[in-house]
Design an enzyme around this catalytic site. Structure first.
Site, mmCIF file in Angstrom:
data_model
loop_
_atom_site.group_PDB
_atom_site.id
_atom_site.type_symbol
_atom_site.label_atom_id
_atom_site.label_comp_id
_atom_site.label_asym_id
_atom_site.label_seq_id
_atom_site.Cartn_x
_atom_site.Cartn_y
_atom_site.Cartn_z
ATOM 1 N N ARG A 40 0.847 -1.199 0.000
ATOM 2 C CA ARG A 40 0.000 0.000 0.000
ATOM 3 C C ARG A 40 0.876 1.240 0.000
ATOM 4 O O ARG A 40 1.895 1.297 0.692
ATOM 5 C CB ARG A 40 -0.926 0.039 1.221
ATOM 6 C CG ARG A 40 -1.959 -1.073 1.274
ATOM 7 C CD ARG A 40 -3.002 -0.919 0.156
ATOM 8 N NE ARG A 40 -4.014 -1.952 0.226
ATOM 9 C CZ ARG A 40 -3.989 -3.089 -0.461
ATOM 10 N NH1 ARG A 40 -2.975 -3.369 -1.259
ATOM 11 N NH2 ARG A 40 -4.957 -3.962 -0.337
ATOM 12 N N LEU A 81 -1.196 22.119 11.083
ATOM 13 C CA LEU A 81 -0.456 20.869 11.197
ATOM 14 C C LEU A 81 0.161 20.678 12.577
ATOM 15 O O LEU A 81 0.565 21.632 13.224
ATOM 16 C CB LEU A 81 0.676 20.846 10.161
ATOM 17 C CG LEU A 81 0.254 20.876 8.701
ATOM 18 C CD1 LEU A 81 1.482 21.006 7.817
ATOM 19 C CD2 LEU A 81 -0.552 19.643 8.343
ATOM 20 N N GLU A 96 -2.530 27.553 16.691
ATOM 21 C CA GLU A 96 -3.149 27.802 15.386
ATOM 22 C C GLU A 96 -4.258 28.847 15.467
ATOM 23 O O GLU A 96 -4.409 29.662 14.561
ATOM 24 C CB GLU A 96 -3.677 26.501 14.777
ATOM 25 C CG GLU A 96 -2.582 25.574 14.306
ATOM 26 C CD GLU A 96 -1.756 26.134 13.145
ATOM 27 O OE1 GLU A 96 -2.242 27.011 12.395
ATOM 28 O OE2 GLU A 96 -0.611 25.694 12.991
ATOM 29 N N GLU A 100 -3.713 31.943 13.083
ATOM 30 C CA GLU A 100 -4.587 32.111 11.917
ATOM 31 C C GLU A 100 -5.576 33.250 12.050
ATOM 32 O O GLU A 100 -5.882 33.902 11.062
ATOM 33 C CB GLU A 100 -5.350 30.811 11.622
ATOM 34 C CG GLU A 100 -4.522 29.815 10.885
ATOM 35 C CD GLU A 100 -5.337 28.806 10.102
ATOM 36 O OE1 GLU A 100 -6.573 28.766 10.226
ATOM 37 O OE2 GLU A 100 -4.700 28.043 9.362
ATOM 38 N N PRO A 118 -8.682 7.440 5.483
ATOM 39 C CA PRO A 118 -7.938 6.333 6.089
ATOM 40 C C PRO A 118 -7.410 5.301 5.099
ATOM 41 O O PRO A 118 -6.508 4.537 5.442
ATOM 42 C CB PRO A 118 -8.940 5.710 7.060
ATOM 43 C CG PRO A 118 -10.273 6.132 6.579
ATOM 44 C CD PRO A 118 -10.081 7.463 5.910
ATOM 45 N N GLY A 119 -7.909 5.291 3.897
ATOM 46 C CA GLY A 119 -7.384 4.366 2.897
ATOM 47 C C GLY A 119 -6.190 4.928 2.146
ATOM 48 O O GLY A 119 -5.518 4.197 1.416
ATOM 49 N N GLU A 123 -3.225 10.492 8.273
ATOM 50 C CA GLU A 123 -3.575 11.738 8.956
ATOM 51 C C GLU A 123 -4.717 11.544 9.953
ATOM 52 O O GLU A 123 -5.724 10.909 9.646
ATOM 53 C CB GLU A 123 -3.999 12.799 7.936
ATOM 54 C CG GLU A 123 -4.417 14.110 8.578
ATOM 55 C CD GLU A 123 -4.892 15.139 7.576
ATOM 56 O OE1 GLU A 123 -4.917 16.325 7.946
ATOM 57 O OE2 GLU A 123 -5.244 14.768 6.436
ATOM 58 N N GLU A 146 -2.522 32.194 3.151
ATOM 59 C CA GLU A 146 -3.104 32.800 4.350
ATOM 60 C C GLU A 146 -3.159 34.321 4.268
ATOM 61 O O GLU A 146 -3.800 34.959 5.093
ATOM 62 C CB GLU A 146 -2.325 32.363 5.590
ATOM 63 C CG GLU A 146 -2.464 30.881 5.873
ATOM 64 C CD GLU A 146 -1.708 30.436 7.110
ATOM 65 O OE1 GLU A 146 -0.880 31.225 7.634
ATOM 66 O OE2 GLU A 146 -1.948 29.313 7.563
#
Length: 190
Positions: A40, A81, A96, A100, A118-119, A123, A146
């Site tokens: 994978r 992140l 953040e 931001e 998820p595949g 993350e 931004e």
């Protein structure tokens, strides 16, 4: 029956980087699962946080910014992140929100977490509710995408309507809005 994700370990025969990117990488894993050896490829992601910031008037802070992969200025909630080694997701959420949108929050609550793809990616996005908002001690400089962030305070019910009406597509924002709205409904019933 209790519905709960279950961690599951497999024998990883080989794992290596096939692409090293500026923000995240692509990894190839060869592993054994159910008597088969599988390969994978997936995005090796640092993880992220997203913040549902709600003010005293029951309005949620939405931001609009350009997202190149989808060629859209989409509506989002403040997010970022987990790119500081060892930083707790709550500390990242605080950072953040200040970076931001120049806000700090007195009250923080974990709303949940999500695996957006998820595949194809490892993350995990940690979702938080921030209330008791006030201006951050200093304003942060913004650049690139931004630099022209649009900020709007939207009644929570209007944000829910936009999610339910299919007007927005950002997954973290959609889930965060719905979790915050459900938490509000549950508090009203109690």
């Amino acid at each position: 029956m209790e519905i709960r994700d279950e961690p599951f370990e497999v024998e990883v025969v080989d794992s290596h980087l096939v692409f090293e990117g500026r923000v995240w990488d692509v990894r190839e894993d060869r592993f054994r699962y159910n008597d088969h050896e599988l390969v994978r490829h997936y995005i090796d992601h640092t993880g992220a946080v997203a913040v549902v910031a709600i003010d005293d008037e029951d309005r949620v802070l939405l931001i609009q910014q350009y997202r190149h992969p989808i060629r859209t200025r989409d509506w989002e909630i403040p997010a970022g992140l987990l790119d500081i080694e060892g930083e707790d997701p709550l500390d990242t959420a605080r950072r953040e929100l200040a970076e931001e949108v120049d806000l700090v929050a007195e009250h923080w609550e974990r709303l949940g977490r999500m695996a957006p793809t998820p595949g194809g990616s490892d993350e995990i996005i940690h979702l938080f509710l921030a209330t008791g908002l006030s201006a951050a001690p200093h304003v942060h400089a913004r650049e690139a995408e931004e630099a022209d962030i649009r900020i709007e305070w939207v009644p929570l019910d209007d944000a829910v309507a936009a999610v339910m009406g299919g007007e927005v597509a950002n997954g973290a924002m959609m889930l965060g809005i719905m979790l915050a709205a459900e938490r509000r409904r549950a508090s009203a019933r109690a």
